[in-house]
Structure formats: structure tokens, C-alpha cells
Motif scaffolding. Structure first.
Motif, PDB file in Angstrom:
ATOM      1  N   GLU A 126      31.890  51.342  15.260  1.00  0.00           N
ATOM      2  CA  GLU A 126      32.833  50.261  16.365  1.00  0.00           C
ATOM      3  C   GLU A 126      32.906  50.929  17.678  1.00  0.00           C
ATOM      4  O   GLU A 126      32.768  50.269  18.648  1.00  0.00           O
ATOM      5  CB  GLU A 126      34.327  50.393  15.684  1.00  0.00           C
ATOM      6  CG  GLU A 126      34.274  49.694  14.376  1.00  0.00           C
ATOM      7  CD  GLU A 126      35.694  49.918  13.923  1.00  0.00           C
ATOM      8  OE1 GLU A 126      36.504  50.802  14.423  1.00  0.00           O
ATOM      9  OE2 GLU A 126      36.075  49.165  12.862  1.00  0.00           O
ATOM     10  N   SER A 127      32.879  52.319  17.927  1.00  0.00           N
ATOM     11  CA  SER A 127      32.773  52.889  19.348  1.00  0.00           C
ATOM     12  C   SER A 127      31.339  52.511  19.937  1.00  0.00           C
ATOM     13  O   SER A 127      31.523  52.207  21.149  1.00  0.00           O
ATOM     14  CB  SER A 127      32.893  54.180  19.386  1.00  0.00           C
ATOM     15  OG  SER A 127      31.710  54.894  18.566  1.00  0.00           O
ATOM     16  N   TYR A 128      30.415  52.457  19.385  1.00  0.00           N
ATOM     17  CA  TYR A 128      29.083  52.035  20.120  1.00  0.00           C
ATOM     18  C   TYR A 128      28.712  50.446  19.654  1.00  0.00           C
ATOM     19  O   TYR A 128      27.533  49.901  20.134  1.00  0.00           O
ATOM     20  CB  TYR A 128      27.956  52.949  19.351  1.00  0.00           C
ATOM     21  CG  TYR A 128      27.948  54.199  19.808  1.00  0.00           C
ATOM     22  CD1 TYR A 128      27.655  54.568  21.145  1.00  0.00           C
ATOM     23  CD2 TYR A 128      28.679  55.417  19.065  1.00  0.00           C
ATOM     24  CE1 TYR A 128      27.847  55.964  21.798  1.00  0.00           C
ATOM     25  CE2 TYR A 128      28.890  56.460  19.655  1.00  0.00           C
ATOM     26  CZ  TYR A 128      28.124  57.018  20.877  1.00  0.00           C
ATOM     27  OH  TYR A 128      28.331  58.221  21.443  1.00  0.00           O
ATOM     28  N   HIS A 129      29.637  49.550  19.232  1.00  0.00           N
ATOM     29  CA  HIS A 129      29.396  48.087  18.898  1.00  0.00           C
ATOM     30  C   HIS A 129      28.218  48.003  18.139  1.00  0.00           C
ATOM     31  O   HIS A 129      27.389  46.982  18.609  1.00  0.00           O
ATOM     32  CB  HIS A 129      29.462  47.477  20.299  1.00  0.00           C
ATOM     33  CG  HIS A 129      30.577  47.796  21.213  1.00  0.00           C
ATOM     34  ND1 HIS A 129      31.948  47.532  20.981  1.00  0.00           N
ATOM     35  CD2 HIS A 129      30.677  48.460  22.323  1.00  0.00           C
ATOM     36  CE1 HIS A 129      32.702  47.881  21.911  1.00  0.00           C
ATOM     37  NE2 HIS A 129      32.141  48.732  22.707  1.00  0.00           N
ATOM     38  N   ILE A 130      28.014  48.782  17.137  1.00  0.00           N
ATOM     39  CA  ILE A 130      26.892  48.559  16.516  1.00  0.00           C
ATOM     40  C   ILE A 130      27.269  47.548  15.048  1.00  0.00           C
ATOM     41  O   ILE A 130      28.142  48.053  14.325  1.00  0.00           O
ATOM     42  CB  ILE A 130      26.106  49.898  15.735  1.00  0.00           C
ATOM     43  CG1 ILE A 130      25.839  50.928  16.927  1.00  0.00           C
ATOM     44  CG2 ILE A 130      25.023  49.716  14.612  1.00  0.00           C
ATOM     45  CD1 ILE A 130      24.953  50.554  17.680  1.00  0.00           C
ATOM     46  N   PRO A 131      26.430  46.614  14.660  1.00  0.00           N
ATOM     47  CA  PRO A 131      26.784  45.884  13.542  1.00  0.00           C
ATOM     48  C   PRO A 131      26.380  46.826  12.556  1.00  0.00           C
ATOM     49  O   PRO A 131      25.217  47.383  12.313  1.00  0.00           O
ATOM     50  CB  PRO A 131      25.897  44.662  13.628  1.00  0.00           C
ATOM     51  CG  PRO A 131      25.404  44.497  15.172  1.00  0.00           C
ATOM     52  CD  PRO A 131      25.514  46.194  15.669  1.00  0.00           C
ATOM     53  N   PRO A 132      27.462  46.663  11.362  1.00  0.00           N
ATOM     54  CA  PRO A 132      27.040  47.547  10.167  1.00  0.00           C
ATOM     55  C   PRO A 132      25.984  47.151   9.394  1.00  0.00           C
ATOM     56  O   PRO A 132      25.299  47.878   8.879  1.00  0.00           O
ATOM     57  CB  PRO A 132      28.299  47.264   9.265  1.00  0.00           C
ATOM     58  CG  PRO A 132      29.449  47.017  10.303  1.00  0.00           C
ATOM     59  CD  PRO A 132      28.829  46.063  11.513  1.00  0.00           C
ATOM     60  N   SER A 133      25.412  46.101   9.512  1.00  0.00           N
ATOM     61  CA  SER A 133      24.019  45.396   8.863  1.00  0.00           C
ATOM     62  C   SER A 133      22.764  46.103   9.557  1.00  0.00           C
ATOM     63  O   SER A 133      21.984  46.133   8.794  1.00  0.00           O
ATOM     64  CB  SER A 133      24.066  44.205   9.176  1.00  0.00           C
ATOM     65  OG  SER A 133      23.829  43.604  10.457  1.00  0.00           O
ATOM     66  N   MET A 134      23.249  47.031  10.466  1.00  0.00           N
ATOM     67  CA  MET A 134      22.050  47.686  11.159  1.00  0.00           C
ATOM     68  C   MET A 134      21.849  49.170  10.462  1.00  0.00           C
ATOM     69  O   MET A 134      20.960  49.843  10.795  1.00  0.00           O
ATOM     70  CB  MET A 134      22.022  47.883  12.511  1.00  0.00           C
ATOM     71  CG  MET A 134      22.041  46.405  13.398  1.00  0.00           C
ATOM     72  SD  MET A 134      21.527  46.633  15.166  1.00  0.00           S
ATOM     73  CE  MET A 134      19.853  47.497  15.254  1.00  0.00           C
ATOM     74  N   LEU A 135      22.817  49.400   9.577  1.00  0.00           N
ATOM     75  CA  LEU A 135      22.961  50.909   9.375  1.00  0.00           C
ATOM     76  C   LEU A 135      22.564  50.696   7.803  1.00  0.00           C
ATOM     77  O   LEU A 135      22.970  50.102   6.994  1.00  0.00           O
ATOM     78  CB  LEU A 135      24.204  51.668   9.323  1.00  0.00           C
ATOM     79  CG  LEU A 135      24.424  52.817   8.783  1.00  0.00           C
ATOM     80  CD1 LEU A 135      23.450  53.938   9.486  1.00  0.00           C
ATOM     81  CD2 LEU A 135      25.743  53.287   8.824  1.00  0.00           C
ATOM     82  N   THR A 136      21.410  51.625   7.405  1.00  0.00           N
ATOM     83  CA  THR A 136      21.086  51.631   5.937  1.00  0.00           C
ATOM     84  C   THR A 136      21.327  53.191   5.486  1.00  0.00           C
ATOM     85  O   THR A 136      20.698  53.992   6.136  1.00  0.00           O
ATOM     86  CB  THR A 136      19.570  51.304   5.537  1.00  0.00           C
ATOM     87  OG1 THR A 136      19.704  49.914   5.827  1.00  0.00           O
ATOM     88  CG2 THR A 136      19.289  51.615   4.176  1.00  0.00           C
ATOM     89  N   LEU A 137      22.111  53.597   4.418  1.00  0.00           N
ATOM     90  CA  LEU A 137      22.368  55.047   4.129  1.00  0.00           C
ATOM     91  C   LEU A 137      21.455  55.344   2.935  1.00  0.00           C
ATOM     92  O   LEU A 137      21.292  54.656   2.041  1.00  0.00           O
ATOM     93  CB  LEU A 137      23.772  55.256   3.792  1.00  0.00           C
ATOM     94  CG  LEU A 137      24.688  54.897   5.084  1.00  0.00           C
ATOM     95  CD1 LEU A 137      26.150  54.967   4.279  1.00  0.00           C
ATOM     96  CD2 LEU A 137      24.451  55.859   6.098  1.00  0.00           C
ATOM     97  N   GLU A 138      20.422  56.239   3.277  1.00  0.00           N
ATOM     98  CA  GLU A 138      19.633  56.666   2.297  1.00  0.00           C
ATOM     99  C   GLU A 138      20.114  57.724   1.468  1.00  0.00           C
ATOM    100  O   GLU A 138      20.724  58.721   1.718  1.00  0.00           O
ATOM    101  CB  GLU A 138      18.239  57.150   2.663  1.00  0.00           C
ATOM    102  CG  GLU A 138      17.590  56.216   3.442  1.00  0.00           C
ATOM    103  CD  GLU A 138      15.890  56.609   3.867  1.00  0.00           C
ATOM    104  OE1 GLU A 138      15.774  57.723   3.678  1.00  0.00           O
ATOM    105  OE2 GLU A 138      15.180  56.092   4.604  1.00  0.00           O
TER     106      GLU A 138
END
Length: 645
Positions: free
Chosen positions: A498-510
Motif C-alpha cells: 500500500e505504501s508504494y501503491h503496488i497492486p497485489p496482483s503484481m506480487l508472486t510469493l515463491e
């Protein structure tokens, strides 16, 4: 003057009881025990001399003046020695070491020596006291005796303040209580010269020291009756301080908790007692300690003794132990450390011991591992790496490199995997396979993961979100089992996005297979909670362990990354090729996107494309690169791919 020495008589009785117990009950040797013994003897002698001197002065007509002079002289010498010995005991109890020990020792010996000189010349100068016509009188320097004691009060307090990080609470309380009581007694003695009560403060400190620190019961293990971990540390510190040479053998009982579960507490304790008795008979008094539930530690004074103990212990553990008619086979690992060659301090001893036990645990049962030059070098390298990791966490010194993931279908780079790197000022680049396991073991991987995620989000916010031409849709970030075990994983990820305004869909956790099976319920909960936000999960290194399709059934992974080892093996091994093809077919049938790792050549890429693989990751499509280099590489690669179309 008629003296009242009732307090002194009471103190003498109490000190006599402590002295008798100290003499007749087994005491663990060491600096504290030696100093306490001298302190106890001197304090009792001082009290006795004070009483005898008062009796002699009260009966001056019957007692020769020469005897009264001897008694007074002896009392002053002993009074000076008792304050000094209390100080030396606190030096030992507060673990004063190295150069500071020399400084504090000098700070104590200077006033003590000056006091003794003044006492020695008093029969001539009358500085502290003098006799006239058989009567005793205080000299012009009588008050210096009080000042001398106050000096040691201040030095005692200074030790505690200086060593507050290494001093136990009970030692701090004893120093403060002794100072308060002694100051009160001195004030009372100064105000009412006829009331003798200086030994009261000595009695108070002796009682507190004997009950709380010096009491033999504190050093005994209640299960086995031999020395405990406290006794061992005290003995080892004393040996290191005396700069002697010797060996420490740690006998670790492998999987003792399983035996405890089967036998129960009572029988398990009986087994430990049998082992303790055997080692006590083998090694001798003050050389054997039960330092942990599943570990014993013994001292060997010579190399010959060490070799004998190693052989005897190994031979004994090759036979069964019998408890309540149960024959029990015990596996053990023994590690041997030679001091001061292998270690010179307690912290170094413990660190190296754990390192050696780790190595011993990989070598089978009844194994003996002795520190050698290579192992010591490995251990010291690991300590340097641990320090480097801690420094990088503190200074936010971890680097993030990015490796492209190439889509065979779209013919372009579509995502990046964030890979943590560490460059230390002293050690240079430290491989991830070296520092990450250490960080996972120590729990520092949590802080590393937080730094990596923040750097990734900053990177996406600054360079990717506003630059659609790069074609980067997601970024892959590795998370460890330690992170997944935390209940608040979602709460640590959400604020950063949220602080960097990153859409959660851009994050994949391995997540690796080990992480998934290590805490399956917690992992499923995290996948559900973060999945509701839009975060995706990928199963990393599939095929590297005991991977099977059950993971794909029970965990909602959005991507599968097949490990490079099975991929490389498939190019020259028919069986591996069959396995890989079946894995790819199964995963595709499940409708889960697939990424193949380790592709380094064009032929390998083409082979994977023929098998219907969606995405490729490997050196052929890009090595892990720092942020700016990665951006330049992606732009050049995408432009070339666009032109090729």
C-alpha cells in the motif's frame, strides 16, 4: 572505653556455621570458591580478633599490653583484607576479563597496599591507634579506616555498573544490599564508638553470597547429582582465566526425546543417573557435568587422558544400558574441543560446540568429532558470515538482483524473480546458499525478507508501474518457512504494497516444498488470506525433494517452477527425461502455469517449447542483475524481440 561487642559475638557464631558447612560440603573449585574461602576465613578471624581485643582492653590490668597491641594490629590487618577480598569476589562474580581486569585489580590493590603500609607503621607512628599506660586510644588517622572501607564500597558499585550487561540480577542485589548494610553499620559505629558492629555487614554479605552464588546446591544437577551447567561454566571460565591447557568433551544423546517419550520421566531420569554415575567414575570429581537434558560434558586435563576417555566412552555406548530390565541402545555424538587452541572464551566455545555437533549429527551413531584446522576455519568463516548478515540487516545493506522470466508464447520477458545478494566490506560477495541457511536458523531471514520486499516494491513503483513498455507484469519474491510460521505475514506484506501503491496482483510469493510441508495449515491460511488480496503463490524448486502431485492438490498454487537439477538431468538421462515429461504433462492437465528453471542454451529452450512449457528462466534469457543493469537489459531485449517479430 567500655566496648559492647554483642553484635560481633552473634556475627562470629553465624560465620562459624557457614565456615563449617563450607569446609565439610563438597565445593566446586574455581576462583570464586577460592576467594570466598579466604574471605570467610579472614572475616571470621577479624571478628574474633575484635572480640579478643575488646576483652583484653577491658582487662588491661590482667592482660599484657604487648598482647593487646598484637590483637589490635591483627584486627586492623584483617579488616583491610576483608574489604579487599569482598571486592575481589565481586570482580570474579561479575566476570571482569582482559585489560579491564588488570585495571580493576590495580584499583583494588593500591588502596589495600596503602592501608597495610599505614597499619605496619602504626605501632611507631600511632596513626590508627596507640597505647598509653596500658590503655587504647584512637590515632589521628582513625577515620581513614572508614574512608578506606567507603572506597571499596564505591569500587564494588563501579564493577556492577561497568559490567551490568554480564552481571546477574542476584549479584547486583547482593552488592547493593551489602553496600547499604555496611554503610549503615559504619555510620552507627562512627556515631557510637563503643558499639562494635562492623562484622555485621561482613556476615550479611557472606550469608547472601553463600545462599545465592556460592551455595554448592546451586551447582548440582537435581536429576543426576553431578555438576550442572552453572558449575560447568564456572569451571571452564576458571580454567580459561588460568591460561591452562585441556580438553572439553561434549557427549550428546541423539534423539533422547524419543526415548523419554517411550520410557517416561522416571525411567528416563534413571537412565541419565546411570550415565552420570558412569562418567563420574570414569572421569573423576569436578570433571563431569550434566549440562543439558540430552548432553553431558567432561574435562580432560591431558591429551592422553582425552584419548582414553574417547575410547572408553565410545566403547560403553556401543553396549546397551539397562533401566528397569529394559535394554536401551543409545546413540551419541561426542565432540572434542581443545582449549585455548580451539577457543579462548565462553561464547566461542558454545558457538564452536554447536557447529561441531551439527557436523557430528550428519556422520551417524557413536561418532566422535574433534575440532581440526579445517573445522575451526569453517566455524570462524560462519561466524564472520553471521556478523556480516547482522551488519547488513542493521545497515540495510542487502542487494536485490532481478532475473528475467521469459514467455515462450509471447516471445518477451514478462516477469522477474527477486534474488537477494550480500556484499560485505570484509568478505566480499557471500553466496546466498551460504548466508540464507544461517539467516533461517537464526530467524534473521524475517528481516531480510522485509528488506527484499520493500526494495522490490520501490523498484516496481519507480521503474515498472509507469513504464508499461517494459512488459513486466509480476515480480517473484521468495519467502522462507520462518516467515510462513509467523501469524502476521499478511500484516507485514499489506502495508508495504500500500505504501508504494503496488497492486497485489503484481506480487508472486515463491514457496519451496520444504516450506509447504513444514507448516501446511499455516501455509494454507496465508495463501487464503493473501489470495483474497490478489497475491499469487508459486511452488519453487518442484522436483528437488520429495515433491509429488499431492502438493498440487492440497495447495492452491498459481504457478509451478520445476527445479533446474531435474531439467539438466533430462537432457542426458532417459529416465529423468520421462519423469520430466510426465510432470509437465500432469501440471498442464491441472491447468497450472509452468516455469522451467536452469535453461542455459538455445537447444534446451527449444526442447522445453516442444513439451508445451509456457515460461523459461535461466542464463540463456538473462542472468540475475542489479536494478539498473536489469532495466537496461530488459529494454534492449524487448526492443530486439519486437524487431524480430
Amino acid at each position: 572505653m567500655q566496648y559492647n561487642y554483642d553484635f560481633e559475638i552473634a556475627s562470629l557464631l553465624i560465620m562459624t556455621i557457614i565456615l563449617l558447612h563450607f569446609v565439610f560440603v563438597r565445593q566446586f573449585p574455581g576462583e570464586k570458591t577460592r576467594v570466598f574461602g579466604w574471605l570467610l576465613f579472614v572475616c571470621e578471624a577479624e571478628c574474633l580478633m575484635n572480640i579478643l581485643s575488646c576483652v583484653g582492653l577491658a582487662n588491661a590490668a590482667l592482660v599484657p599490653q604487648r598482647l593487646n597491641e598484637v590483637l589490635a594490629f591483627a584486627f586492623f590487618v584483617l579488616e583491610g583484607a576483608s574489604s579487599y577480598l569482598v571486592y575481589r569476589y565481586f570482580m570474579a562474580a561479575c566476570a571482569i576479563r582482559g585489560r579491564e581486569r588488570t585495571v580493576f585489580a590495580a584499583a583494588g590493590i593500591i588502596p589495600f597496599a596503602a592501608f597495610l603500609v599505614l597499619v605496619a607503621v602504626t605501632p611507631v607512628t600511632g596513626f590508627f591507634y596507640y597505647f598509653s599506660d596500658g590503655s587504647y586510644y584512637q590515632g589521628v588517622g582513625a577515620d581513614y579506616g572508614y574512608a578506606y572501607i567507603v572506597i571499596f564500597f564505591l569500587l564494588d558499585l563501579l564493577i556492577v555498573v561497568r559490567q551490568h550487561k554480564y552481571t546477574t540480577l542476584r549479584t547486583k542485589v547482593i552488592v547493593c544490599a551489602y553496600t547499604a548494610v555496611a554503610a549503615a553499620m559504619i555510620g552507627l559505629q562512627y556515631r557510637y564508638r563503643e558499639i562494635l558492629c562492623t562484622s555485621v555487614s561482613n556476615t550479611v554479605v557472606l550469608i547472601m553470597l553463600y545462599l545465592q552464588i556460592q551455595n554448592p546446591v546451586v551447582f548440582l544437577d537435581t536429576t543426576t547429582g553431578i555438576g550442572n551447567g552453572t558449575a560447568f561454566e564456572s569451571q571452564l571460565e576458571d580454567r580459561l582465566r588460568r591460561k591452562g591447557e585441556g580438553y572439553v568433551l561434549t557427549i550428546h544423546l541423539s534423539k533422547f526425546y524419543h526415548i523419554h517419550t517411550i520410557l517416561g520421566t522416571e525411567n528416563s531420569n534413571e537412565l541419565l543417573r546411570e550415565i552420570g554415575e558412569y562418567l563420574y567414575d570414569l572421569c573423576g570429581k569436578f570433571h563431569v557435568f550434566h549440562t543439558a537434558g540430552d548432553a553431558f560434558t567432561v574435562f580432560a586435563d591431558t591429551k592422553e587422558q582425552c584419548e582414553r576417555l574417547k575410547c572408553e566412552i565410545q566403547k560403553r555406548f556401543e553396549s546397551d544400558w539397562v533401566v528397569q530390565e529394559n535394554r536401551i541402545a543409545l546413540d551419541m555424538e561426542t565432540v572434542v574441543q581443545h582449549y585455548p587452541m580451539d577457543f579462548k572464551a565462553m561464547a566461542e566455545y558454545y558457538g564452536m560446540r554447536e557447529f561441531l555437533l551439527e557436523n557430528a549429527g550428519k556422520s551417524g551413531a557413536q561418532v566422535i568429532v574433534e575440532a581440526d584446522a579445517d573445522m575451526i576455519a569453517q566455524y570462524r568463516r560462519r561466524r564472520k558470515v553471521e556478523i556480516a548478515v547482522a551488519r547488513a540487516i542493521r545497515e540495510k545493506g542487502f542487494l536485490v538482483y532481478y532475473q528475467p522470466v521469459y514467455s515462450l508464447k509471447e516471445r518477451q520477458i514478462v516477469s522477474l524473480e527477486a534474488l537477494v545478494r550480500l556484499k560485505d566490506p570484509e568478505l566480499g560477495f557471500i553466496p546466498p546458499e551460504e548466508f540464507i541457511p544461517l539467516a533461517e536458523r537464526d530467524g534473521n531471514i524475517i528481516h531480510i525478507g522485509e528488506q527484499v520486499l520493500e526494495q522490490c516494491c520501490r523498484f516496481l513503483s519507480k521503474h515498472v508501474l509507469s513504464n508499461g513498455s517494459l512488459g513486466i507484469r509480476t515480480i517473484h519474491v521468495n519467502i522462507s518457512m520462518v516467515q510462513c510460521l509467523r501469524q502476521n505475514l499478511t500484516e507485514t506484506i499489506r502495508p508495504v504494497l500500500e505504501s508504494y501503491h503496488i497492486p497485489p496482483s503484481m506480487l508472486t510469493l515463491e514457496v519451496t516444498e520444504r516450506t509447504a510441508i513444514g507448516a501446511p495449515e499455516r501455509m494454507l491460511w496465508h495463501m487464503h488470506e493473501l489470495g483474497k488480496m490478489g497475491v499469487s503463490f508459486a511452488l519453487d524448486d518442484y522436483g528437488s525433494g520429495n515433491a509429488n502431485c499431492s502438493y498440487l492438490i492440497h495447495f492452491p498454487f498459481q504457478e509451478i517452477k520445476i527445479d533446474k537439477e531435474i531439467v539438466w538431468a533430462s537432457f542426458h538421462d532417459k529416465a529423468a527425461r520421462i519423469v520430466l515429461e510426465n510432470e509437465i504433462h500432469t501440471i498442464k492437465q491441472l491447468g497450472i502455469p509452468l516455469i522451467i528453471e536452469g535453461i542455459e542454451e538455445r537447444e534446451q529452450s527449444e526442447a522445453m517449447e516442444q513439451l508445451g512449457v509456457e515460461c523459461i528462466q535461466g542464463y540463456y534469457y538473462g542472468r540475475p542483475l542489479p536494478e539498473q543493469e536489469c532495466l537496461r537489459y530488459i529494454r534492449t531485449f524487448q526492443e530486439k524481440a519486437q524487431n524480430d517479430r
